[in-house]
Design an enzyme around this catalytic site. Sequence first.
Site, PDB file in Angstrom:
ATOM      1  N   SER A 557      59.298 -37.487  50.862  1.00 20.16           N
ATOM      2  CA  SER A 557      60.655 -38.011  50.318  1.00 20.16           C
ATOM      3  C   SER A 557      61.196 -38.986  51.462  1.00 20.16           C
ATOM      4  O   SER A 557      60.382 -40.000  52.094  1.00 20.16           O
ATOM      5  CB  SER A 557      61.927 -37.119  50.224  1.00 20.16           C
ATOM      6  OG  SER A 557      62.931 -37.393  49.596  1.00 20.16           O
ATOM      7  N   HIS A 672      60.676 -34.940  41.575  1.00 22.59           N
ATOM      8  CA  HIS A 672      60.546 -35.369  42.942  1.00 22.59           C
ATOM      9  C   HIS A 672      59.759 -34.433  43.765  1.00 22.59           C
ATOM     10  O   HIS A 672      59.152 -35.132  44.810  1.00 22.59           O
ATOM     11  CB  HIS A 672      61.913 -35.252  43.647  1.00 22.59           C
ATOM     12  CG  HIS A 672      61.998 -36.092  45.061  1.00 22.59           C
ATOM     13  ND1 HIS A 672      61.564 -37.249  45.589  1.00 22.59           N
ATOM     14  CD2 HIS A 672      62.748 -35.310  46.375  1.00 22.59           C
ATOM     15  CE1 HIS A 672      61.886 -37.413  46.487  1.00 22.59           C
ATOM     16  NE2 HIS A 672      62.322 -36.487  47.299  1.00 22.59           N
TER      17      HIS A 672
END
Length: 698
Positions: A557, A672
């Site tokens: 991320s 994610h």
Amino acid sequence: MKQLTNLIAFIMLALILPGCGSGKNGDSVNSDPYMWLEEVLDEKALDWARAQNKLSDEALTTLPVYTELRDRFNEVLNDRERMIYPGITGDYSYNLWQDEKNERGLWRRMPKKDYLAGKETWETVLDLDILSAEEGRKWVYGGAVWLGPENRFCLLRLSDGGKDEVVIREFDAVEKKFVERGFSIPESKGSVTWIDRDQILVATNYGPETMTSSGYPAVAKLWKRGKDPASAVTVHQTDTANMGIFVSGGEYNGKQYVFLSENVGFYESTIYFLTPDGLKQLDIPKDAETSGMFREQMFLYLQSDWTLSGSTFKKGTLVSYDLPAFLTGTPEVRTLYEPGERESFAGVMTTRDFIVIATMENVQGRLRIMRPSGEGWITEAVPVPEFGTVGLAGADDRSNEYFFTFSNPVTPTTLYYGDGKEIRAIRKQKDYYDASGIKVVQNEAVSKDGTKIPYFIVHPADMALDGSNPTLVYGYGGFNSPTRPGYSSLTGIGWIEKGGIYVIANIRGGGEFGPEWHHSALREKRQNAYDDLFAVAEDLIRLKITTPERMGFYGWSNGGLLAGVAMTQRPDLWNAVVIGAPLLDMKRYNKLLAGASWMDEYGNPDVPEDWSFISKYSPYQNVKKDVKYPTPLFITSTRDDRVHPGHARKMAAKMIDMGHPLFYHETIEGGHGASSTNAQEAEMRALMYTYLKLMLMD
């Protein structure tokens, strides 16, 4: 390294696909020939991703170590004796159980007293595999918003494939079924909370002009049972240029408290309290973080100094804010915890008669109980093991029972029970990898500007200081989120047990030392975080622990952006880089999915002054044809609706056309985290550690 050389040659030949640089978006494509890869579900883009997957899978999953790791990871993730956390709701302990037979999971429960007694008499409340099969979806459990104090009804969040977007449905935990003609909110990013049994406050997608540029709701409405949501009354609305509106609440001592947060950006919000007379704006700092409630006292974690009625409360301090006093126009604020040097607040949970606060001291966990006494608080330290991470695992507002965990990279997680009188260990995770002879030490590197950067090294006691040790560095450095030294069975099996050195870098941008540590890597100061990482890597080389040929970096991320910068700014430091769920095109990040909400962290690339500093590190704009880079592994997910998969796709395509070898893996579902089942997690992690072993050990 002959095996590696042959693999790279194979990938170089195979990755040169025809038409990689062609596009279809008019003038915009002329400036970015890879923009077509931003079309997430476009068949051409998906075919490109499938082709890259096939090539990388053929190169990595055919190696014996991949199968070995995948199978061991599956054993760990599906282990029937693995740690089960309390998940306290009312008189029950709730848990989501996933294994090889229940891929989507069983949402189940048992009485809290049975959980404390160590029983395994779980009762299934909802079978997500059966629900997924019936509805033709791949449901991922996303949590429940309960209506207290009965805790019979909840608003259940379900994600298709692990996306941030969810559907929300009213569920009856006694009847174990969805409520007929109950509340039902279509798929959207958003939030919901109860007002009472027949009313809920909903922030969701209400159609055109009701979602912000960040992809979050701009409108919150009051829904009433049995009424058409189209007729719901708007409670609050924000400008679509802002980040969004978020609602929350909960029951405390039989009373329902409802809050609405209007977020201008990631770190600036106005908080409203719902009263019988409507919303009342709280007079608190816009950058304060709310951290729960205790006896009508709201907890605020201050990100800047706050002066009120002649008193100044320092940033990094946890304070209480009296809601009844606010309603009478005489706000009362008291200090609960003020950190010392190299200390910071980590979290708080509440019981009936006291609160439990977790803190960090030089990134090591500490715990304390605070009891109200008159107009102040009495503090007592809770004894916890040294040199590790303390986690808050749950508490019961109707009793004094609470739970916390302790672990470090070589000590499996232990779950502790406390009630204000005694503390005892009640469950312990298995030793999933052989940590005998492994030590954890803490060092400090000196960054470019002289700042001391702590980092943890996990290594064999007999480690040779000759630069021969394969070393994996992990870091995050963003969003005020601390990176702490905890136990990871997959890291232990995939890397440490095989002789690898594991390093955790506590770089600036995180929350290891409170708001100032975070602020020192915001926007134009972002390079500080990257310089901190490079300082840690250089210190490992200086100490002769490793060399660039044996060192790799892994980030996810925001850490994926960190990995991209590590590769493009200092390719001389690494021989492997795992770039997971990354931001990479920082020129367009604010136009992709939730990216606009992160401009408080990185800056606005559409503002020339901001782009002047962002452009210096943006990996997509800084990768060059004539530079030798370590061969990276990109990992992303088609279903990631937080960080756009276009970042990884475009960067990989650009590097391929420049002639750089790489590995690429895009999961079709998983959101994610790039996985939503245990099997997917095992496969993805096995691929990653196979790559690292290939690049740094073989």
